[in-house]
Design a protein around this motif. Sequence first.
Motif, PDB file in Angstrom:
ATOM      1  N   UNK A 455       0.549  -1.193   0.086  1.00 42.11           N
ATOM      2  CA  UNK A 455       0.015  -0.058   0.085  1.00 42.11           C
ATOM      3  C   UNK A 455       0.973   1.183  -0.099  1.00 42.11           C
ATOM      4  N   UNK A 456       1.954   1.068  -0.372  1.00 43.81           N
ATOM      5  CA  UNK A 456       3.002   2.345  -0.447  1.00 43.81           C
ATOM      6  C   UNK A 456       2.348   3.408  -1.359  1.00 43.81           C
ATOM      7  N   UNK A 457       2.072   4.559  -1.129  1.00 47.41           N
ATOM      8  CA  UNK A 457       1.751   5.459  -1.793  1.00 47.41           C
ATOM      9  C   UNK A 457       2.390   5.862  -3.077  1.00 47.41           C
ATOM     10  N   UNK A 458       3.702   5.541  -3.234  1.00 44.19           N
ATOM     11  CA  UNK A 458       4.558   5.603  -4.193  1.00 44.19           C
ATOM     12  C   UNK A 458       3.978   4.911  -5.638  1.00 44.19           C
ATOM     13  N   UNK A 459       3.288   3.732  -5.600  1.00 44.85           N
ATOM     14  CA  UNK A 459       3.031   2.801  -6.848  1.00 44.85           C
ATOM     15  C   UNK A 459       1.862   3.584  -7.392  1.00 44.85           C
ATOM     16  N   UNK A 460       0.712   4.105  -6.770  1.00 41.74           N
ATOM     17  CA  UNK A 460      -0.229   4.645  -7.410  1.00 41.74           C
ATOM     18  C   UNK A 460       0.431   6.174  -8.182  1.00 41.74           C
ATOM     19  N   UNK A 461       1.118   6.793  -7.450  1.00 45.78           N
ATOM     20  CA  UNK A 461       1.830   7.785  -7.821  1.00 45.78           C
ATOM     21  C   UNK A 461       2.397   7.666  -9.094  1.00 45.78           C
ATOM     22  N   UNK A 462       3.330   6.762  -9.334  1.00 50.28           N
ATOM     23  CA  UNK A 462       4.029   6.391 -10.306  1.00 50.28           C
ATOM     24  C   UNK A 462       3.107   6.094 -11.643  1.00 50.28           C
ATOM     25  N   UNK A 463       2.178   5.149 -11.335  1.00 48.73           N
ATOM     26  CA  UNK A 463       1.238   4.698 -12.295  1.00 48.73           C
ATOM     27  C   UNK A 463       0.427   6.265 -12.915  1.00 48.73           C
ATOM     28  N   UNK A 464      -0.112   6.877 -11.750  1.00 51.39           N
ATOM     29  CA  UNK A 464      -0.819   8.045 -12.330  1.00 51.39           C
ATOM     30  C   UNK A 464       0.072   9.218 -13.354  1.00 51.39           C
ATOM     31  N   UNK A 465       1.140   9.219 -12.865  1.00 49.40           N
ATOM     32  CA  UNK A 465       2.126  10.213 -13.361  1.00 49.40           C
ATOM     33  C   UNK A 465       2.845   9.498 -14.598  1.00 49.40           C
ATOM     34  N   UNK A 466       2.636   8.135 -15.012  1.00 49.43           N
ATOM     35  CA  UNK A 466       3.467   7.379 -16.011  1.00 49.43           C
ATOM     36  C   UNK A 466       4.762   7.612 -15.848  1.00 49.43           C
ATOM     37  N   UNK A 467       5.471   7.573 -14.559  1.00 55.63           N
ATOM     38  CA  UNK A 467       6.850   7.359 -14.361  1.00 55.63           C
ATOM     39  C   UNK A 467       7.175   5.956 -13.818  1.00 55.63           C
ATOM     40  N   UNK A 468       7.663   5.013 -14.736  1.00 55.32           N
ATOM     41  CA  UNK A 468       8.034   3.714 -14.595  1.00 55.32           C
ATOM     42  C   UNK A 468       6.787   2.876 -13.997  1.00 55.32           C
ATOM     43  N   UNK A 469       5.613   3.323 -14.508  1.00 55.19           N
ATOM     44  CA  UNK A 469       4.461   2.446 -14.357  1.00 55.19           C
ATOM     45  C   UNK A 469       4.647   1.211 -14.116  1.00 55.19           C
ATOM     46  N   UNK A 470       4.980   0.340 -15.103  1.00 53.97           N
ATOM     47  CA  UNK A 470       5.450  -1.195 -15.049  1.00 53.97           C
ATOM     48  C   UNK A 470       5.708  -1.580 -13.914  1.00 53.97           C
TER      49      UNK A 470
END
Length: 522
Positions: A455-470
């Motif tokens: 549940x780290x907030x980093x993962x949805x942030x990276x997906x929403x911002x399309x920064x290393x989303x995979x």
Amino acid sequence: MRSSPQARIPGLFTLVLHTHLPWLAHHGRWPVGEEWLYQSWAATYLPLVALLRRLSDEGRSHLVTLGMTPVVAAQLDDPYCLDGMNHWLSNWQLRGQEAAVRRSAGGTGYAAPDALRAFGVREHEEAGKALDEFATAWRHGGSPLLRELIDADAIELLGGPLAHPFQPLLHPRLREFALREGLADAGQRFAHVPGGIWAPECAYSPGLERGYAAAGVTHFMVDGPTLHGDTALGRPVGDSDVVAFGRDLKVSYRVWSPKSGYPGRSAYRDFHTYDHLTGLKPARVTGRAVPSEEKAPYEPQRADHAVDVHVADFVDTVRRRLASESARLGRPAHVVAAFDTELFGHWWHEGPVWLERVLRALPEAGIRVGTLSDAITDGFIGSPVELPSSSWGSGKDWQVWNGDRVTDLVHLNTEVVDTALASVDKALTQHAAVGAPTPRDNVADQILREALLTVSSDWPFMVSKDTAADYARYRAHLHAHATREIADALAAGRREHAERLAGNWNRADGLFGALDARRLPR
């Protein structure tokens, strides 16, 4: 000739730095795995600690309010990460040497052979200095260094919950556990339990202040719009004594904004342009519309002059803001500028130099510098306020963490947390004996550890911002799988298998060694 100090301006200025990266050890190397950690360590954490130690040794105190998330503190103390950092710094030195002796022909601008060789010489020298600093000051990890700065009153430490979850969307039981364990983790590392926190993503929902008060938190950070744009004083939240401090966007955006922040100016090192043979960054920004292949070579003297210009501009901005806000309030005002720590060095190469010069220049300009705790002690507090649900993300709401692009992760988090809580309750019940204390349970501990990493907030942030989303989705699902795998073995009555799984996952995700599932609210 050094100018004389200016007349004292009313009020207080506070610089707040938020230090955070996700758990990266053992989870890939390039480009967003351990490389991200070591780049940030070399470019930001090493020079930041060094400059704070220099200023502290000069007798300067109350310099910055430094947020240090438990997950970063864990990596800066971790033996595996310390060893990896030493290797990374040595590799940096070798890459500088390679650039310095290159004999290739052709190329223009930053890629001209003479420019690359000169750049390589400088990089080799800087890497050598960093290696020496790391070997002498960091041999026992980051915690002893930060504790010295705390003990010397050079910094105020802000803590936070374990693994940096987006708290408004987190189950209350796990939210309370993560915060209390995060504060305890700081106490163990630094012999100091923070009174203030940087709430992950500056996220707030009504009622969070009650949980903060119960955990002993006295103040926390929000973004400026959360305080309805009036950030000139800290404000008690609701009927609590917990104070919210807001980021002054007019001052903060002077440094870091997509359109006009200092790091994007032409003289500074360009973050996005690489020499692909060595991985070094030998170009300057040159211009916003200039393609990478046409960037000019980096010139340290030109950059150094730009730093002085932007130090003077920032000090003038703070001075004028304090004067105008104090006049508006009819009393001395408080101005808070807040940034991600990694801006200074990792993203903006010259950031640490700028930061040190700013911290020297502000008092010379008649500006009092202090911490958030100083603001409370000295009465820079206004009337109580009701805060809206908010964050410092796009739109200042929660869309980055619960918007349409991350609906799958929201559902994943809910499912994993529910599974983890039920499994931990079962595990602790299995180990409980009538009339005897419940023993420590490594299976329950690892289930919670993996759930918190999910549940780290980093993962949805990276997906929403399309920064290393995979990579972000991979990490979220990997920790979700670990949680489920251990929990499923436990649910099937295969206790020994669950213990083996927990031990295996712990070899990669063994951070927060003092995490104790028995402290989970029942």
